[in-house]
Design a protein around this motif. Structure first.
Motif, PDB file in Angstrom:
ATOM      1  N   ASP A 120       4.066 -62.057  36.890  1.00  0.00           N
ATOM      2  CA  ASP A 120       3.109 -62.402  35.841  1.00  0.00           C
ATOM      3  C   ASP A 120       3.364 -61.603  34.553  1.00  0.00           C
ATOM      4  O   ASP A 120       2.517 -61.602  33.656  1.00  0.00           O
ATOM      5  CB  ASP A 120       1.679 -62.129  36.340  1.00  0.00           C
ATOM      6  CG  ASP A 120       0.640 -62.950  35.586  1.00  0.00           C
ATOM      7  OD1 ASP A 120       0.942 -64.094  35.208  1.00  0.00           O
ATOM      8  OD2 ASP A 120      -0.472 -62.419  35.381  1.00  0.00           O
ATOM      9  N   HIS A 179     -13.491 -53.636  38.284  1.00  0.00           N
ATOM     10  CA  HIS A 179     -14.067 -54.432  37.182  1.00  0.00           C
ATOM     11  C   HIS A 179     -13.431 -54.060  35.844  1.00  0.00           C
ATOM     12  O   HIS A 179     -13.143 -54.929  35.015  1.00  0.00           O
ATOM     13  CB  HIS A 179     -15.581 -54.221  37.131  1.00  0.00           C
ATOM     14  CG  HIS A 179     -16.328 -54.819  38.282  1.00  0.00           C
ATOM     15  ND1 HIS A 179     -16.099 -56.109  38.724  1.00  0.00           N
ATOM     16  CD2 HIS A 179     -17.292 -54.305  39.095  1.00  0.00           C
ATOM     17  CE1 HIS A 179     -16.881 -56.377  39.752  1.00  0.00           C
ATOM     18  NE2 HIS A 179     -17.615 -55.291  40.009  1.00  0.00           N
ATOM     19  N   THR A 206      -7.572 -59.425  31.945  1.00  0.00           N
ATOM     20  CA  THR A 206      -8.035 -60.694  31.365  1.00  0.00           C
ATOM     21  C   THR A 206      -7.912 -60.683  29.843  1.00  0.00           C
ATOM     22  O   THR A 206      -7.504 -61.668  29.219  1.00  0.00           O
ATOM     23  CB  THR A 206      -9.506 -60.955  31.768  1.00  0.00           C
ATOM     24  OG1 THR A 206      -9.602 -60.932  33.201  1.00  0.00           O
ATOM     25  CG2 THR A 206      -9.979 -62.304  31.255  1.00  0.00           C
ATOM     26  N   LYS A 207      -8.251 -59.526  29.258  1.00  0.00           N
ATOM     27  CA  LYS A 207      -8.151 -59.379  27.797  1.00  0.00           C
ATOM     28  C   LYS A 207      -6.709 -59.532  27.322  1.00  0.00           C
ATOM     29  O   LYS A 207      -6.444 -60.016  26.218  1.00  0.00           O
ATOM     30  CB  LYS A 207      -8.696 -58.003  27.407  1.00  0.00           C
ATOM     31  CG  LYS A 207      -9.002 -57.843  25.932  1.00  0.00           C
ATOM     32  CD  LYS A 207      -9.686 -56.510  25.672  1.00  0.00           C
ATOM     33  CE  LYS A 207      -9.988 -56.368  24.190  1.00  0.00           C
ATOM     34  NZ  LYS A 207     -10.667 -55.074  23.896  1.00  0.00           N
ATOM     35  N   ILE A 245      -9.799 -55.509  35.863  1.00  0.00           N
ATOM     36  CA  ILE A 245      -9.811 -56.967  35.691  1.00  0.00           C
ATOM     37  C   ILE A 245     -10.104 -57.330  34.241  1.00  0.00           C
ATOM     38  O   ILE A 245      -9.487 -58.242  33.655  1.00  0.00           O
ATOM     39  CB  ILE A 245     -10.841 -57.615  36.650  1.00  0.00           C
ATOM     40  CG1 ILE A 245     -10.347 -57.534  38.099  1.00  0.00           C
ATOM     41  CG2 ILE A 245     -11.085 -59.076  36.265  1.00  0.00           C
ATOM     42  CD1 ILE A 245     -11.355 -58.020  39.121  1.00  0.00           C
ATOM     43  N   GLY A 246     -11.034 -56.574  33.636  1.00  0.00           N
ATOM     44  CA  GLY A 246     -11.361 -56.817  32.225  1.00  0.00           C
ATOM     45  C   GLY A 246     -10.163 -56.586  31.316  1.00  0.00           C
ATOM     46  O   GLY A 246      -9.886 -57.384  30.403  1.00  0.00           O
ATOM     47  N   HIS A 283      -3.912 -62.128  31.286  1.00  0.00           N
ATOM     48  CA  HIS A 283      -3.510 -62.270  32.686  1.00  0.00           C
ATOM     49  C   HIS A 283      -4.714 -62.633  33.555  1.00  0.00           C
ATOM     50  O   HIS A 283      -5.860 -62.385  33.175  1.00  0.00           O
ATOM     51  CB  HIS A 283      -2.905 -60.960  33.200  1.00  0.00           C
ATOM     52  CG  HIS A 283      -1.713 -60.488  32.415  1.00  0.00           C
ATOM     53  ND1 HIS A 283      -0.481 -61.102  32.477  1.00  0.00           N
ATOM     54  CD2 HIS A 283      -1.588 -59.463  31.527  1.00  0.00           C
ATOM     55  CE1 HIS A 283       0.366 -60.473  31.679  1.00  0.00           C
ATOM     56  NE2 HIS A 283      -0.285 -59.469  31.086  1.00  0.00           N
ATOM     57  N   ASN A 284      -4.417 -63.223  34.713  1.00  0.00           N
ATOM     58  CA  ASN A 284      -5.481 -63.527  35.680  1.00  0.00           C
ATOM     59  C   ASN A 284      -5.715 -62.268  36.536  1.00  0.00           C
ATOM     60  O   ASN A 284      -5.064 -62.068  37.555  1.00  0.00           O
ATOM     61  CB  ASN A 284      -5.069 -64.716  36.559  1.00  0.00           C
ATOM     62  CG  ASN A 284      -6.232 -65.220  37.413  1.00  0.00           C
ATOM     63  OD1 ASN A 284      -7.133 -64.454  37.769  1.00  0.00           O
ATOM     64  ND2 ASN A 284      -6.209 -66.510  37.729  1.00  0.00           N
ATOM     65  N   GLY A 285      -6.652 -61.438  36.069  1.00  0.00           N
ATOM     66  CA  GLY A 285      -6.882 -60.150  36.723  1.00  0.00           C
ATOM     67  C   GLY A 285      -7.328 -60.282  38.160  1.00  0.00           C
ATOM     68  O   GLY A 285      -6.855 -59.548  39.039  1.00  0.00           O
TER      69      GLY A 285
END
Length: 531
Positions: free
Chosen positions: A444, A466, A473-474, A469-470, A477-479
Motif C-alpha cells: 500500500d 485510533h 486515513t489522512k 488509523i487517523g 491509506h485504508n488505516g
C-alpha cells in the motif's frame, strides 16, 4: 543442636496430622509468595516503566529475577540435602520479603533491576529448598501425593488471583503496592515455617561439607549465559554477541560436567544423569516447560492482539488454564496411587496438553469463547497431570541422598525449557509478524508507518490504534485494513509458535516411553531430626 532419629507415623508421615497440616501451611504460603510475584508484577510493569522512565531496562525487570533464581535453585537444593532445608527456607523468606520491600521503594529502573536480582536469589532458594520439604515430611510417596494437593491449591489460587490482584492494586494503590503485598504473606509464611516445620536431615555426614565453589561458579556462568542468550534472541535474532553467549554456555557446561565428575563433594552429582529413569524425567521437565511457558506467554497475546479481546475478556479465557492446573493436580493425587501403572498419567497429561495447543493453533477470531475456555481447561488438567508426577517420580527415583538436588534440578530444567520455549516462539512471532506487516505496508506504499506497527502492542492499545488509523486515513491509506492485516500477521505467527509447542508435547509423549515403570511403594526410611 540435638540430633535424633524421628519416628514415622504409621500413615507414612514424619509428624502427626495437626503438625503436618501446620507445616504444610507454611510451605504453601511460601509457594504463594513465589506464584503471586510471578503473576502480579507483570500486570504492573507498563505502569512502572511509565513512572520510572527506563524502557531500555524493561526486560531486565524479569530477566534479573529469572537469572538469579535459575542459578541459585540447584546450589541451595544441594546444600539442603547436606544441612537440612529449614534454615535455608527461613533465610529465603527473609531475603525474598526484604527484596520485595526494596523493589517497592525503588526510585529508578536500575535500582528496581538490582532489587529484583536480589529477590531472584531469594526465589531460587525458596524453589530449591521448599519444594523438597514435602518428601521430607511424607516419605511415603502415596501419602505425599495426597498432601501435595495443599501446596498445589495454594499455588493455583495465587496464579488465579494474581493478574486481577496486580491490576487492582496498581490502579487503586499504585504499582509499589504490588511488591509490598509480599510483606504480609512473607511474615505469615515465616511464622509457620519457623514454628512448625521440623529441621530434618536424611543423610548423616561424617565430615563437614566443603562447598563446591568452582561447581557453583560454573553453574552460574552456564545458566547465566544461557539465560542471556535466550533473552536476546527474540529481540535481536542470531547475532555475534548472541552466538558468543551460546558458545560460552556450551563451554562452561562442558567444564562443569568434567569438574563435577571428579569432585568428591559435587554440588551437581553427575551420576544422576546416568540413571535412565531420572535422565528421562529431566528431559520431560525441559520439554514440558517449553510447551507450558509457550502457551502461558503467547495465548494472552493471541487473544488480545490477534482476536481483539479486551484484557478483561482475555483474562476470563486464560483463567481456567491456571485454575485447572490445581484441579488436575488434585484429581491426579487421587488417581495415580490407585492405578497399576502410574506412568500412564504422563501419557494422558501430555496428550491433553498437545490437544489444547493444537486447538489454540487452529482457532480463529470467530471461535466461541466457550470453545477457547474448554481448550484452556484441557491444557490445565494436562499440566496438572504432568507437573506433580514429574516431581514425585524424580523424588522416588533419586533416593534420599539426592532428593533436594533432584527436585531443584527438575524445577531448573523446567524453567530452562520455558526459556527456550518463549525465546524460540518469540523469535518466530517477531520475525513472521514484522515480515507480514512490512509486506502489507509495502503493497500500500505505506512503509513510513512501519515503526508504529512493528510492535504488536499497538494491536492491544486501542487509543494508539485510533490515532494511527487517523494518521493513515489522512495520508490517503485504508488505516483499518492495514491494521487488520497486521492483526492477521500476528495471528499467523502465534499460531505457528503454539503449533511448535504442540509438536514438542507430542515429542514428550514419545519421550515418556523412556521412563521405566514407576512403583509408588509405601516405604519408610529413617531421617535425622535435628531440632
Amino acid at each position: 543442636m540435638a540430633v535424633r532419629t524421628a519416628a514415622h507415623h504409621s500413615s507414612g508421615q514424619v509428624l502427626p496430622f495437626r503438625e503436618s497440616l501446620l507445616a504444610m501451611l507454611g510451605i504453601s504460603f511460601v509457594s504463594m509468595l513465589v506464584a503471586l510475584d510471578q503473576t502480579v508484577v507483570g500486570t504492573a510493569l507498563p505502569t512502572i516503566v511509565a513512572e520510572l522512565r527506563g524502557f531500555e531496562l524493561y526486560a531486565w525487570v524479569a530477566t534479573s529475577y529469572l537469572l538469579a533464581s535459575v542459578i541459585t535453585v540447584p546450589i541451595f537444593g544441594r546444600l539442603g540435602d547436606y544441612y537440612g532445608r529449614k534454615p535455608f527456607v527461613i533465610a529465603s523468606i527473609v531475603v525474598f520479603t526484604g527484596a520485595s520491600v526494596l523493589c517497592g521503594a525503588a526510585n529508578s529502573m536500575m535500582f528496581l533491576v538490582l532489587a529484583r536480582g536480589l529477590q531472584g536469589i531469594g526465589g531460587g532458594m525458596l524453589v530449591g529448598t521448599a519444594f523438597a520439604c514435602i518428601p521430607d515430611l511424607f516419605p511415603d510417596s502415596v501419602v505425599r501425593l495426597k498432601w501435595q494437593v495443599v501446596m498445589s491449591s495454594a499455588f493455583g489460587i495465587a496464579n488465579a488471583v494474581g493478574p486481577s490482584l496486580g491490576g487492582f492494586l496498581t490502579q487503586y494503590y499504585g504499582w509499589r503496592s504490588v511488591f509490598y503485598v509480599n510483606l504480609p504473606v512473607g511474615l505469615l509464611s515465616l511464622f509457620f515455617v519457623w514454628r512448625y516445620l521440623p529441621h530434618l536431615r536424611h543423610v548423616a555426614h561424617k565430615e563437614r561439607m566443603r562447598l563446591d565453589w568452582p561447581g557453583a561458579l560454573l553453574i552460574a556462568v552456564t545458566l547465566g549465559s544461557l539465560q542471556l542468550f535466550v533473552e536476546r534472541l527474540p529481540a535481536h535474532g542470531v547475532t555475534f554477541s548472541a552466538l558468543g553467549l551460546l558458545v560460552l554456555a556450551a563451554a562452561s557446561g562442558w567444564a562443569l560436567w568434567q569438574w563435577e565428575r571428579r569432585c568428591p563433594q559435587a554440588i551437581l552429582p553427575v551420576d544422576m544423569f546416568r540413571n535412565a529413569s531420572l535422565n528421562a524425567l529431566f528431559k520431560l521437565a525441559v520439554l514440558g516447560g517449553f510447551t507450558m511457558f509457550s502457551l502461558l506467554f503467547y495465548a494472552p497475546l493471541l487473544f488480545q492482539g490477534g482476536f481483539g479481546m479486551t484484557p478483561n475478556e482475555a483474562g476470563m479465557v486464560i483463567t481456567p488454564l491456571v485454575v485447572f492446573i490445581t484441579i488436575g493436580s488434585i484429581a491426579n493425587g487421587r488417581v495415580v496411587s490407585r492405578i497399576r501403572n502410574p506412568n500412564r498419567m504422563l501419557y494422558i497429561g501430555f496428550g491433553m496438553l498437545a490437544f489444547a495447543c493444537f486447538g489454540v493453533a487452529l482457532a480463529t477470531h470467530n471461535a466461541p469463547r466457550s470453545f477457547l475456555m474448554a481448550l484452556m481447561i484441557v491444557g490445565g488438567i494436562g499440566l496438572g497431570f504432568v507437573m506433580p508426577n514429574l516431581t514425585v517420580f524424580a523424588q522416588q527415583t533419586a533416593g534420599r541422598e539426592h532428593l533436594g538436588i533432584a527436585t531443584a534440578l527438575l524445577q531448573s530444567l523446567r524453567m530452562i525449557g520455558g526459556m527456550f520455549g518463549t525465546a524460540l516462539t518469540g523469535t518466530m512471532v517477531t520475525q513472521l509478524y514484522t515480515s507480514g506487516v512490512h509486506k502489507a505496508l509495502d503493497a500500500d506504499h505505506a512503509t513510513h508507518w512501519f515503526a508504529q506497527l512493528a510492535d504488536p502492542q499497538i494491536l492491544i492499545n486501542r487509543d494508539a490504534q485510533h490515532v494511527l488509523i487517523g494518521e493513515l486515513t489522512k495520508a490517503g491509506h485504508n488505516g483499518a485494513l492495514l491494521l487488520e492485516a497486521a492483526r492477521e500477521a500476528l495471528v499467523g505467527a502465534i499460531h505457528l509458535g503454539i503449533a511448535l509447542a504442540a509438536v514438542i508435547a507430542v515429542v514428550s509423549i514419545w519421550q515418556t516411553r523412556r521412563v521405566p515403570p514407576i512403583r509408588l511403594q509405601r516405604k519408610v526410611e529413617p531421617v535425622i531430626h535435628a531440632d
